[in-house]
Design an enzyme around this catalytic site. Sequence first.
Site, PDB file in Angstrom:
ATOM      1  CG  ASN A   7      -1.705   1.235   1.264  1.00  0.00           C
ATOM      2  OD1 ASN A   7      -1.830   1.889   0.584  1.00  0.00           O
ATOM      3  ND2 ASN A   7      -2.597   1.154   2.520  1.00  0.00           N
ATOM      4  NE  ARG A  91      -6.227   1.678   0.225  1.00  0.00           N
ATOM      5  CZ  ARG A  91      -6.078   2.982   0.859  1.00  0.00           C
ATOM      6  NH1 ARG A  91      -5.233   3.337   1.555  1.00  0.00           N
ATOM      7  NH2 ARG A  91      -7.385   3.654   1.038  1.00  0.00           N
ATOM      8  CG  HIS A 180     -13.075   3.737   4.199  1.00  0.00           C
ATOM      9  ND1 HIS A 180     -14.000   4.771   4.777  1.00  0.00           N
ATOM     10  CD2 HIS A 180     -11.841   4.236   4.305  1.00  0.00           C
ATOM     11  CE1 HIS A 180     -12.878   5.715   5.138  1.00  0.00           C
ATOM     12  NE2 HIS A 180     -11.831   5.387   5.098  1.00  0.00           N
ATOM     13  CG  HIS A 208     -13.967   2.426   7.792  1.00  0.00           C
ATOM     14  ND1 HIS A 208     -13.210   1.410   7.592  1.00  0.00           N
ATOM     15  CD2 HIS A 208     -13.179   3.499   7.830  1.00  0.00           C
ATOM     16  CE1 HIS A 208     -11.896   1.728   7.507  1.00  0.00           C
ATOM     17  NE2 HIS A 208     -11.820   2.851   7.881  1.00  0.00           N
ATOM     18  CG  LEU A 209     -17.591   5.118  12.744  1.00  0.00           C
ATOM     19  CD1 LEU A 209     -18.493   5.048  14.066  1.00  0.00           C
ATOM     20  CD2 LEU A 209     -18.091   5.938  11.550  1.00  0.00           C
ATOM     21  NE  ARG A 241     -11.083  13.501   3.636  1.00  0.00           N
ATOM     22  CZ  ARG A 241     -10.490  12.136   3.641  1.00  0.00           C
ATOM     23  NH1 ARG A 241     -11.264  11.222   4.448  1.00  0.00           N
ATOM     24  NH2 ARG A 241      -9.236  11.709   2.994  1.00  0.00           N
ATOM     25  NE  ARG A 285      -6.678   7.603  20.604  1.00  0.00           N
ATOM     26  CZ  ARG A 285      -5.688   6.788  20.094  1.00  0.00           C
ATOM     27  NH1 ARG A 285      -5.284   5.672  20.551  1.00  0.00           N
ATOM     28  NH2 ARG A 285      -5.139   7.450  18.905  1.00  0.00           N
ATOM     29  CD  GLU A 334     -11.229  -1.979  14.228  1.00  0.00           C
ATOM     30  OE1 GLU A 334     -10.064  -2.313  14.973  1.00  0.00           O
ATOM     31  OE2 GLU A 334     -11.136  -2.043  13.143  1.00  0.00           O
ATOM     32  CD  GLU A 384      -8.939  -1.045   4.906  1.00  0.00           C
ATOM     33  OE1 GLU A 384      -8.386  -0.915   6.214  1.00  0.00           O
ATOM     34  OE2 GLU A 384      -9.038  -0.221   4.147  1.00  0.00           O
TER      35      GLU A 384
HETATM   36  P1  ADP Z   1      -7.153   5.868   9.588  1.00  0.00           P
HETATM   37  O1  ADP Z   1      -6.642   4.534   9.202  1.00  0.00           O
HETATM   38  O2  ADP Z   1      -8.381   6.386   9.027  1.00  0.00           O
HETATM   39  O3  ADP Z   1      -6.200   6.900   9.836  1.00  0.00           O
HETATM   40  P2  ADP Z   1      -7.775   4.623  12.186  1.00  0.00           P
HETATM   41  O4  ADP Z   1      -8.676   3.455  11.642  1.00  0.00           O
HETATM   42  O5  ADP Z   1      -6.439   4.089  12.540  1.00  0.00           O
HETATM   43  O6  ADP Z   1      -7.635   5.793  11.125  1.00  0.00           O
HETATM   44  O7  ADP Z   1      -8.503   5.297  13.228  1.00  0.00           O
HETATM   45  C1  ADP Z   1      -7.724   6.331  13.832  1.00  0.00           C
HETATM   46  C2  ADP Z   1      -8.779   7.149  15.155  1.00  0.00           C
HETATM   47  O8  ADP Z   1      -9.440   5.990  16.009  1.00  0.00           O
HETATM   48  C3  ADP Z   1      -8.392   7.978  15.692  1.00  0.00           C
HETATM   49  O9  ADP Z   1      -9.217   9.318  15.669  1.00  0.00           O
HETATM   50  C4  ADP Z   1      -8.397   7.733  17.145  1.00  0.00           C
HETATM   51  O10 ADP Z   1      -8.637   8.749  18.230  1.00  0.00           O
HETATM   52  C5  ADP Z   1      -9.426   6.779  17.293  1.00  0.00           C
HETATM   53  N1  ADP Z   1      -9.551   5.901  18.432  1.00  0.00           N
HETATM   54  C6  ADP Z   1      -8.599   4.921  18.544  1.00  0.00           C
HETATM   55  N2  ADP Z   1      -8.829   4.245  19.992  1.00  0.00           N
HETATM   56  C7  ADP Z   1      -9.828   4.993  20.507  1.00  0.00           C
HETATM   57  C8  ADP Z   1     -10.730   4.826  21.585  1.00  0.00           C
HETATM   58  N3  ADP Z   1     -10.385   4.094  22.541  1.00  0.00           N
HETATM   59  N4  ADP Z   1     -11.728   5.731  21.570  1.00  0.00           N
HETATM   60  C9  ADP Z   1     -12.219   6.484  20.553  1.00  0.00           C
HETATM   61  N5  ADP Z   1     -11.540   6.632  19.301  1.00  0.00           N
HETATM   62  C10 ADP Z   1     -10.237   5.783  19.253  1.00  0.00           C
END
Ligand code: ADP
Length: 398
Positions: A7, A91, A180, A208-209, A241, A285, A334, A384
């Site tokens: 990737n 990817r 995604h 997917h958050l 965003r 967080r 997650e 993924e």
């Molecule tokens: P990407 O791959 O889009 O960069 P990720 O899937 O790794 O993102 O997600 C990152 C996000 O997950 C960050 O905003 C982080 O704050 C959030 N995150 C990680 N652990 C927690 C948690 N325990 N509670 C809330 N959000 C969390």
Amino acid sequence: MKVLVVNCGSSSIKYQVFDMTDESVLAKGLVDRVGIPGTVLKHEPTGKDEVVIKKDLPDHTEGMKLVLEVLVNPEYGVIQNMEEIGAVGHRVVHGGEQFADSTVIDDKVKQVIRECFDIAPLHNPPNLMGIEACQELMPNVPHVAVFDTAFHQSMAPENFMYALPYDVYEKYKVRRYGFHGTSHFYVSHRAAEMLGKPFEECKIITLHLGNGASMAAIKNGRVIDTSMGFTPLEGLVMGTRCGDIDPAIVFYLMEKLNMNADEANSYFNKKSGMLGLSGVSNDLRDVIDAAASGNKRAQLALDVYHTRVKGYIGNYVAQLNGCDCLVFTAGVGENGIDTREAICRDLDYLGIKLDPVKNKVRGKDVDVATDDSKVRIFVIPTNEELVIARDTKRMSGK
Ligand code: ADP
């Protein structure tokens, strides 16, 4: 068969090596700051200590060369020689309208990836750079492209068309694509397994958050709608965003803040979302912590975030005419216990009831709905890379 999954971003290369006999990961790693002074490779062979190599590398070809050297290194490598790698999966973010499935890469495929540079200027150029670097170094194995847009290509015109003059679709391919896709694909299939129902008979809403965030509505095995659009900017509130806004705001602020098109693009993509609204951080967080210690703007940002997601759940339940399960995935989905709880609060009219005790989990496949919830609520860590490895095996056998 062993598969290398790659990737490539503009200055990074992420990789994983899979042994497809049992789908185990032999190693994964990341080369960061490719083409920037301070390049560093972090290599994690499964079951062994992480290896860190610092060596300035001018481009992706040199970056990939180092990855391949590391993979066959007698001390911390995971294969004897490169001939063990049977295929490489890449990817690729944008496949336009051409690809509803993964594909073996030939010159025609590379041309389509190139044609999408215009609509995916940040992602497709480095993705192609990675493909070409790997093809140069491994010319004798199949290379397979797995597109972020492919799973969403099943959307019908009423979901992918914007109400703009029709010729901008024909001339410039302005339509909704969604992103995604590989993640939505993985977690929705896993959800069907957890429901104990054939995927083709399920109504699933995937959330997917992550830092980037999107949702998808999946009916009878096909995506019928997704929240990202022409670009990843549409839809949910994300780390930086804005997601859905009145498009008139764009020209209004371009005038007020004296921004040109590039500056406006960066403003809505990089300075908005949770970062812009809370003024605290793009990391959820940090925003949650700030809100807990009384920061009102942080609380407001969380409220806007949750409300937007709820709105999409309502929209998708209506479009699906029902729902078997919600699936939370990616960093926030997650791990975000409070976030899941806030999103699912007061949705019992729709048959969605979260069990706050079961919900106290992070990062494993689990059902966190109450026993009497009509809709199951799953937490499923996304994977993924595994989808890319499986597709690479499937396509390279053809
Ligand atoms: P990407 O791959 O889009 O960069 P990720 O899937 O790794 O993102 O997600 C990152 C996000 O997950 C960050 O905003 C982080 O704050 C959030 N995150 C990680 N652990 C927690 C948690 N325990 N509670 C809330 N959000 C969390």
